[in-house]
Motif scaffolding. Structure first.
Motif, PDB file in Angstrom:
ATOM      1  N   THR B 152       0.861  -0.490   0.674  1.00 24.86           N
ATOM      2  CA  THR B 152      -0.141  -0.038   0.087  1.00 24.86           C
ATOM      3  C   THR B 152       1.014   1.579  -0.104  1.00 24.86           C
ATOM      4  N   SER B 155      -2.557   6.124   3.275  1.00 21.79           N
ATOM      5  CA  SER B 155      -2.993   5.086   4.590  1.00 21.79           C
ATOM      6  C   SER B 155      -4.809   5.441   4.339  1.00 21.79           C
ATOM      7  N   CYS B 156      -5.322   4.002   4.609  1.00 25.59           N
ATOM      8  CA  CYS B 156      -7.028   3.978   4.713  1.00 25.59           C
ATOM      9  C   CYS B 156      -6.991   3.517   5.983  1.00 25.59           C
ATOM     10  N   SER B 157      -8.620   3.740   5.757  1.00 21.17           N
ATOM     11  CA  SER B 157      -9.080   2.488   6.792  1.00 21.17           C
ATOM     12  C   SER B 157      -9.190   0.645   6.587  1.00 21.17           C
ATOM     13  N   VAL B 158      -9.128   0.188   7.493  1.00 23.50           N
ATOM     14  CA  VAL B 158      -9.227  -1.143   8.236  1.00 23.50           C
ATOM     15  C   VAL B 158     -10.110  -1.583   6.781  1.00 23.50           C
ATOM     16  N   GLU B 160     -11.749   0.358   3.756  1.00 21.36           N
ATOM     17  CA  GLU B 160     -11.217   0.350   2.726  1.00 21.36           C
ATOM     18  C   GLU B 160     -10.745  -0.021   2.167  1.00 21.36           C
ATOM     19  N   MET B 161     -10.116  -0.876   3.239  1.00 23.10           N
ATOM     20  CA  MET B 161      -7.948  -1.912   2.459  1.00 23.10           C
ATOM     21  C   MET B 161      -9.666  -3.060   1.929  1.00 23.10           C
ATOM     22  N   GLN B 162     -10.424  -3.468   3.127  1.00 22.51           N
ATOM     23  CA  GLN B 162     -11.213  -4.470   2.674  1.00 22.51           C
ATOM     24  C   GLN B 162     -12.090  -4.901   1.760  1.00 22.51           C
ATOM     25  N   LEU B 165      -9.419  -4.638  -1.786  1.00 18.86           N
ATOM     26  CA  LEU B 165      -9.790  -6.673  -1.756  1.00 18.86           C
ATOM     27  C   LEU B 165     -10.284  -6.797  -2.333  1.00 18.86           C
TER      28      LEU B 165
END
Lengths: 280, 190
Positions: B152, B155-158, B160-162, B165
């Motif tokens: 990555t 930075s991003c929140s959890v 947003e990452m999911q 993905l």
């Protein structure tokens, strides 16, 4: 018999422990090694550096020294200073590292640290600028591993954070008449650190089992590694999974949850140490 | 060579060939990845990308079938208009396919950009990458859509990452279809 099997069949030796959900050094799968940190000139013994910290994560020892110098800012970023991290893995830390130009692991680690600084916005480069277009601070952060026993990235990020918190920059003014810079060594200000990123590394075994804070032996036997960097708001600064066995989204989520817990532990430790060395 | 939009990367794979004694591994093939940028000498960024690519390829390559050999993968960046790392991943996988090396699964690279307003953009251009809050690159395996590699920037929140993905896993099917079509075209000619 056990020493024999550890050298000849290390993977089978490890599997016997992992079946019981523990590791040969007695830790649980989600347990970190004892973390100690020494900050500053008295405890850390780099007297020439502007800021320094020594971090021990079990046997892995990493020292970070920060030196501040003055330079002209880049033409396209006239109000920004520079932060230059460099990770060194000298041949004294482990027998796999030879002397000579930095190997792939050191260069990849340097790039990772640079990314963490950039992504987490722990320091805003505009804060390092003294005079727009003329003078800015350059922070050379040298991270040197003194003893390599796995989990280099976690220890390096922690050492960097601790050293930066220790840095005291002298006040620099530009004399209007002569145009030269004047450094006031008596008046020192600490750096403005906005975010505190903390890295948590995991090793993947046999495509399914995740263990936290791997030692060098575990790293060699693992089929993959994951490093998660979080900041205090629970935001992800970096998810670093350089290849290795495939993981589902759910397993990644488990890693992230553990990383957020670890962040709180590390933050408490760093606050305690900083408070103990602040002059009264 | 793979060219999504204007980004293009040329991949050349050599091997399994005889390895130097200092580099050979007794039980598996030794994979070496060299990434050459378009301009300038390879620096620290290229080394870190080489490590990502090498470990991703090693995860799918059945190296134990070719012990004590060396496999070299050389990637040359011809032009960069965004999503460079996922382009390199796709080029690497197609080179492995074309060489006929034994693979456990295929993989594809997908880049997601998180816009400042929260929308997810797949396969961003260079301009969109600059404006984005965060850029996430994933390597997704073909067998079960698991994550082989993740990196990555920003930075991003959890959550947003999911979400990114999940979007990347859905997009992976399109890329694998492209692989299938390319290979079919190649082998239908001769």
């Amino acid at each position: 018999l056990s020493i024999y099997s550890r050298t000849v069949e290390p993977l089978e030796y490890y599997r016997r422990f992992l079946k019981e959900n523990c590791r040969p050094d007695g830790r649980e799968l989600g347990e970190f090694r004892t973390t100690t940190v020494n900050i500053g000139k008295c405890l850390c013994s780099i007297t020439t550096a502007d800021g320094s910290a020594l971090v021990k994560l079990g046997n892995t020892t990493v020292i970070c020294g920060v030196k501040a110098e003055l330079a002209a800012p880049a033409v396209d970023a006239a109000n920004k200073g520079y932060i230059v991290p460099n990770v060194e893995l000298p041949s004294l830390c482990a027998e796999r590292f030879r002397s000579g130009p930095p190997g792939e692991e050191a260069q990849a680690a340097s790039q990772f640290i640079a990314d963490v600084i950039e992504n987490s916005q722990m320091m805003v480069k505009e804060d390092l600028c003294i005079a727009n277009g003329k003078l800015a601070w350059v922070l050379y952060c040298d991270i040197i591993c003194l003893d390599y026993d796995g989990n280099l990235l976690d220890a390096s990020v922690f050492a960097l954070l601790a050293a930066l918190k220790n840095v005291q920059l002298p006040l620099v003014t530009i004399n209007e008449e002569t145009g030269l810079s004047e450094v006031n060594l008596k008046q020192k200000n600490p750096l403005i650190i906005r975010k505190h990123p903390v890295a948590t590394s995991f090793a993947v075994f046999d495509d399914t089992l995740l263990i936290v804070d791997p030692t060098a032996e575990e790293e060699d036997l693992a089929t993959g590694t994951v490093t998660i960097v979080t900041d205090e708001e629970g935001r992800l600064c970096s998810v670093h999974k350089p290849g290795g066995s495939p993981l589902t989204g759910a397993k990644l989520q488990d890693c992230i949850t553990r990383a957020i817990t670890r962040h709180k532990e590390v933050k408490k430790l760093i606050d305690k140490v900083i408070k103990s060395i602040t002059p009264k | 060579s793979v060219c999504p939009g204007d980004t293009s990367v040329l991949a050349g794979l050599y091997g399994p060939a005889e390895a130097k004694i200092s580099k050979e591994l007794p039980d598996r093939a030794a994979l070496e990845v060299l990434l050459r940028p378009k301009v300038g000498l390879p620096g620290v960024l290229e080394r870190s990308r080489e490590q990502l690519l090498r470990q991703t390829c090693e995860a799918v390559l059945l190296g134990v079938l070719h012990p004590r050999t060396a496999i070299s993968l050389v990637l040359q960046v011809l032009s960069d208009a965004g999503s460079l790392l996922s382009c390199c991943l796709n080029a690497a996988c197609m080179a492995l396919l074309d060489a006929g090396l034994p693979l456990a699964a295929l993989f594809c690279g997908v880049t997601c950009a998180l816009q400042p307003d929260g929308t997810i953009l797949l396969d961003p251009t260079a301009r969109q990458e600059q404006e984005a809050r965060a850029i996430l690159t994933f390597a997704i395996a073909s067998s079960d859509r698991k994550v082989l590699m993740a990196t990555t920037k920003g930075s991003c929140s959890v959550e947003e990452m999911q979400q990114c993905l999940a979007a990347a896993q859905r997009a992976a099917s399109t890329v694998f279809q492209f692989y299938r079509d390319s290979v079919r075209r190649r082998y239908s000619k001769c």
